[in-house]
Structures are given as structure tokens and as C-alpha cells.
Design an enzyme around this catalytic site. Structure first.
Site, PDB file in Angstrom:
ATOM      1  N   GLY A 281       0.819  -1.213   0.000  1.00 17.20           N
ATOM      2  CA  GLY A 281       0.000   0.000   0.000  1.00 17.20           C
ATOM      3  C   GLY A 281       0.850   1.259   0.000  1.00 17.20           C
ATOM      4  O   GLY A 281       2.070   1.231   0.131  1.00 17.20           O
TER       5      GLY A 281
ATOM      6  N   ASP B 161       4.591  -4.499  -7.455  1.00 11.30           N
ATOM      7  CA  ASP B 161       3.923  -3.282  -7.002  1.00 11.30           C
ATOM      8  C   ASP B 161       4.476  -2.046  -7.699  1.00 11.30           C
ATOM      9  O   ASP B 161       3.969  -0.932  -7.483  1.00 11.30           O
ATOM     10  CB  ASP B 161       4.045  -3.127  -5.482  1.00 11.30           C
ATOM     11  N   ASN B 162       5.487  -2.216  -8.558  1.00  9.23           N
ATOM     12  CA  ASN B 162       6.031  -1.117  -9.343  1.00  9.23           C
ATOM     13  C   ASN B 162       5.774  -1.309 -10.835  1.00  9.23           C
ATOM     14  O   ASN B 162       6.522  -0.790 -11.661  1.00  9.23           O
ATOM     15  CB  ASN B 162       7.538  -0.973  -9.105  1.00  9.23           C
TER      16      ASN B 162
ATOM     17  N   ASP C  22       8.031   6.926   8.404  1.00  9.03           N
ATOM     18  CA  ASP C  22       7.567   8.259   8.756  1.00  9.03           C
ATOM     19  C   ASP C  22       6.689   8.882   7.667  1.00  9.03           C
ATOM     20  O   ASP C  22       6.124   9.956   7.856  1.00  9.03           O
ATOM     21  CB  ASP C  22       8.740   9.188   9.081  1.00  9.03           C
TER      22      ASP C  22
ATOM     23  N   ARG D 278       3.127  13.734  -8.148  1.00 10.35           N
ATOM     24  CA  ARG D 278       3.216  12.849  -9.305  1.00 10.35           C
ATOM     25  C   ARG D 278       1.868  12.805 -10.028  1.00 10.35           C
ATOM     26  O   ARG D 278       0.811  12.726  -9.409  1.00 10.35           O
ATOM     27  CB  ARG D 278       3.613  11.441  -8.853  1.00 10.35           C
TER      28      ARG D 278
ATOM     29  N   GLY E 197       2.585   3.826   1.456  1.00 13.19           N
ATOM     30  CA  GLY E 197       3.119   4.127   2.779  1.00 13.19           C
ATOM     31  C   GLY E 197       3.574   5.557   2.946  1.00 13.19           C
ATOM     32  O   GLY E 197       3.691   6.048   4.062  1.00 13.19           O
TER      33      GLY E 197
ATOM     34  N   ARG F 287      -1.612  -1.063 -10.005  1.00  8.82           N
ATOM     35  CA  ARG F 287      -0.443  -1.894 -10.265  1.00  8.82           C
ATOM     36  C   ARG F 287      -0.838  -3.368 -10.353  1.00  8.82           C
ATOM     37  O   ARG F 287      -1.944  -3.742  -9.948  1.00  8.82           O
ATOM     38  CB  ARG F 287       0.566  -1.702  -9.130  1.00  8.82           C
TER      39      ARG F 287
END
Length: 499
Positions: free
Chosen positions: A95, A257-258, A130, A181, A97, A188
């Protein structure tokens, strides 16, 4: 200022958020975290106009909007859920992050585009991170994504970069930033895997229907639309990866996932462009075993597509054996399609307008000579383009090779092959120069721009690099040094994840 004027001032986006209308478990709604002292480093004004945005308003309010401090009216911020195979190992929940999708707009060409903030704080998918981004990776993604676009490679785009005025803590303390972006979508292969891992057949169907409607509407009436979807995604990936190889691009982290289902290049973390040609080149610091090396990318694309096919099997046919057989045909066709696309592009790069059976061997012989001679990938093809129109350029071409004997022998075969072409030399050279760039995002140039920005708050090298890379197929005399490969002490051997 009246309330009406204030509302107008704060509504630069005409959002139409289709993804947020999907079932709730597709995402988690998440408001961006606040930045302490946001400053707009760069606004991509041509792209903003293409998206139908108010550029003057963004110049005023862009720091607040693109840092996440001001959520524009109509936005529906969310973090998308997905899973993925990372270096071959499956992770059932990844997911967004550190990315938050603000929403979607319809651009001036009628295309639906996502607008996403990267580095805007934690989400439910942050996994103890973070949620922030450091300035260096933000600038890298801005540079490479815009360079890819200018090179003609389908890729996500850079709308803005903002510094947050607060530090992020990695191996050292670094200035924080947020990257905005733009993508055809952020769906994906791993998005499909998220639902498959949970046995959520309805989720897979809803996602597939959404992807068909958004990216492949022409296949809605196909006899088997889900098989047609798999075929369409496969074709786009074959074309995309072939084009990566044509410009010497190494993605660096081709996890599922990319890999977008839209066919765009996404995520420019440990990516890089080859200097001297070597098929086994790896730059990514996390790719210890070379899984995503330059020449391995076509096979990894096929492997990733097989993982997508697995999630679609129940939709392709209720009979599992029939579904597997149909999906396997698509996977086989991917290999065939890649080879066709790659060889077609390589013919263009060496100036061939006709097809002969021995062309593949001719191309492979050049690549072998380049590897043996440690020739710079980009300069080799650029100088060959010049040589196509001027035999006096042979010395410059051979000078690209540390060991030129094999290259000299190859030139003889190339000239012999060109004798069977009917293309005039000047036209051939001009056509080659349209596919063989003079400028690529040289890794050392990117690092120089990042170092100046991070250490001295000097963005002049960043701006210069963006300017020259916006016209990669034009030989710009004022930027001639940017064409050159790195000196030995300037070589970049590793690139890193960071956004």
C-alpha cells in the site's frame, strides 16, 4: 476579500474522483500531514496547463497545496491498498506508505489523470515509516520522470516539488520534500494481488471492470473482456520494456507493485541509465543478486505478468485448466511481442528501413562489440547516426570504443547492409537522430544536481538539467558537456531507494 473570491482562489482543481467511489477496502482515506515551512521548488507549468489547472493560482498557493497543507476543494485524499512480489518474495500488504492520492482530473485532451503527493506523511500502510521523503529522491524522480517523457517513453510525470522546511531522518538528517506525481493511474499488478491474496473474487472483478473502463474501454465488448484485458496489459508492457532497453534504462526495482496496468513507467528510486554498455549492469543498491539487471528486464516483465494472470484466472474461465491454458498463450505472446518491438526499435537505431533475416545477428554483434569495447551506450548510437550521413565521422564513432577492432569489423558489415537499403543517407541519419538521443539523465549529473541542492540549497544545476533534458534529441551546443559520460572519479556505481 469576499468569501466567493476566497473560494475561487482556493479551487485550482476540477476533481472527478472515480477511484474513491470504489469499495472502501480498496483504500484508506488519509489527510496529508502538515509541513512546517513549505517552499515551492519547482512547478511544471506546461504540465499544469495540460491538466487544465490555474497556473497563476498554483504559483501563489502551490507551496501550501503541494506540501499537503491545503487540501483543495473537491479532493478526496486516500492511500491505495496493494500487495506485491518484492525481489521474488510475496508481501500480502504493502500500500501507499508515503503517498496520498489527492484525486483525479480530466486534462485538456479528455484523459483522466491521478494527482498524488509523495512524502506527505504517514498512512495506515506506512509500516512504521515516517511517510516523509527526502529532498534528493524527490529531485531525482522529478528529473528522471520528465526526461523519460521527453524521450518519448510512457511514464508518470512531475507536477511539482516542494521543500517542507523540516528534516527527515535516514542514515543522516536530510531536508524533507514532497513530490507531486501525475499518472494515468496508480493501479499496479500488486493491486490485483492484494485482493487475490484475500480470496476476494468480487474485489478482483470490480478492479478489473474499473481498469477496463478507465484504460481499455475498447475491449468492453470483447468475447472475454478479462482475457482481453490481460492481453492488452501484456502488449503495453512488452512495448514499454523494449523502449527502456532502446535508451539504456534500468528500472532497478521491477517488483509487481512497481508495474502499472496502464503501461506507464512508475517509481524512479534506484533507477539509472547505462553509461558503458554491459548487459548485466545493475545500479540498485538493494538488488544484490542482479534480479533486475538491464538484460533481465524483459524476462522479469513476463514473470510479473504471469502473477497478474494468476489473479485473473477465475474471471477468464470458471474451468481452471481452460483459464490457465488461455493465460499461458498470452504469456507466450508477450515474449514474441517484446522481441518484435525490441528488434524494430533496434533497426531504427542503426538506420534500417527494411527487414532481413540476419538483422537480429547484426544488432547483437554491435552490442557484443560495445560490451567488449566498453563503449558508451548513448554516444555509440548518436555517433553512428552521424556516420550514416558522413563517412568522415568514422573516427569519432570508433573512438567511443576502448577496443575498436570489433567495432571496425562491424562497420564493414553495416555498410554492406546499408547498400541494400534505398533510403538516402541524409534521410537515414535524420531518422536515426530522432530515436538516438544526444542527452540522457546521466547518473553523475543527477548526483551533482542533488548534492548542490541538498548541501547548498543551490537549484541551478537541477534547473539546467531539466532544461537540457527537455530536448534530448537536439544537440545543444551550450550544453555539450552534458552529452559526455562520466570521468572515472565521477562514475555512479549505486543508486538508492528513498522516496
Amino acid at each position: 476579500m469576499t468569501q466567493a473570491l476566497e473560494n475561487t482562489r482556493r479551487q485550482p482543481f476540477a476533481f472527478d474522483n472515480s477511484y474513491s467511489r470504489l469499495p472502501q477496502h480498496f483504500f484508506a482515506r488519509q489527510t496529508p500531514s502538515r509541513a512546517e515551512e513549505p517552499w515551492l521548488i519547482k512547478l511544471n507549468e506546461p504540465l499544469a496547463k495540460e491538466l487544465g489547472l490555474d497556473v497563476e493560482m498554483l504559483k501563489r498557493d502551490g507551496a501550501e497545496i503541494f506540501s499537503g497543507n491545503m487540501v483543495p476543494e473537491g479532493a478526496d485524499p486516500l492511500a491505495m491498498a496493494y500487495a506485491g512480489h518484492q525481489f521474488g518474495g510475496f508481501v500480502p500488504q504493502l500500500g501507499d506508505g508515503r503517498a496520498i492520492l489527492l484525486g483525479e482530473v480530466i486534462d485538456i485532451h479528455g484523459r483522466r489523470r491521478d494527482i498524488q503527493l509523495k512524502g506527505a506523511g504517514q498512512t495506515p500502510f506506512s509500516r512504521r515509516g515516517d511517510g516523509r521523503a527526502a529532498l534528493g529522491p524527490v529531485l531525482r524522480e522529478y528529473i528522471v520522470s520528465e526526461a523519460m517523457h521527453a524521450l518519448g517513453i510512457p511514464a508518470t510525470r512531475a507536477l511539482a516539488a516542494v521543500s517542507t522546511g523540516q528534516p527527515v531522518y535516514r542514515e543522516q538528517v536530510l531536508p524533507g520534500a514532497v513530490f507531486t506525481r501525475v499518472a494515468a493511474s496508480h493501479i499496479r499488478v500488486g493491486t490485483f494481488q492484494f485482493f487475490a491474496a484475500r480470496g476476494d473474487a468480487e474485489g478482483i472483478r470490480a478492479l478489473a471492470d474499473y481498469v477496463i473502463e478507465r484504460h481499455y474501454p475498447d475491449i468492453k465488448d470483447a468475447a472475454n473482456p478479462y482475457l482481453a484485458l490481460f492481453e492488452a496489459v501484456s502488449e503495453r508492457q512488452a512495448s514499454l520494456i523494449a523502449r527502456w532497453l532502446h535508451i539504456g534504462f534500468i528500472h532497478g526495482v521491477m517488483n509487481t507493485d512497481n508495474m502499472t496496468v496502464s503501461g506507464e513507467t512508475i517509481d524512479f528510486g534506484p533507477c539509472a541509465f547505462m553509461d558503458s554498455y554491459d548487459a548485466a549492469t545493475v545500479f540498485s543498491s538493494i538488488d544484490q543478486n542482479g534480479r533486475y539487471a538491464y538484460a533481465s528486464q524483459p524476462g522479469i516483465g513476463q514473470w510479473n505478468l504471469a502473477r497478474l494472470g494468476e489473479t485473473l484466472l477465475p474471471l477468464i474461465d470458471p474451468d481452471l485448466e481452460k483459464a490457465v491454458a488461455a493465460a499461458n498463450i498470452v504469456i507466450e505472446h508477450y515474449g514474441e511481442r517484446f522481441q518484435i518491438d525490441w528488434l524494430r526499435g533496434m533497426r531504427d537505431k542503426i538506420g534500417l528501413s527494411t527487414v532481413e533475416d540476419d538483422d537480429l545477428e547484426l544488432v547483437q554483434s554491435l552490442l557484443s562489440a560495445m560490451q567488449a569495447g566498453r563503449a558508451d551506450f548513448t554516444l555509440t548510437f548518436l555517433r553512428l547516426s552521424h556516420l550514416a550521413a558522413d563517412n568522415g565521422s568514422e573516427a569519432a564513432f570508433l573512438a567511443t570504443f576502448a577496443e575498436p577492432d570489433a567495432a571496425a569489423a562491424w562497420l564493414g558489415r553495416w555498410h554492406e547492409r546499408l547498400e541494400r537499403e534505398t533510403w538516402p543517407a541524409a534521410e537515414r541519419s535524420a531518422a536515426m537522430l530522432k530515436v538516438n538521443p544526444a542527452f540522457i539523465p546521466r547518473n553523475h549529473r543527477i548526483e551533482q544536481a542533488i548534492t548542490a541542492a541538498v548541501e547548498d540549497a543551490d537549484f541551478s544545476l537541477f534547473e539546467a538539467l531539466l532544461k537540457v533534458l527537455s530536448r534530448p534529441y537536439e544537440e545543444q551546443p551550450d550544453f555539450a558537456p552534458y552529452m559526455e559520460p562520466p570521468k572515472p572519479e565521477e562514475r555512479v556505481l549505486q543508486t538508492f531507494c528513498g522516496t
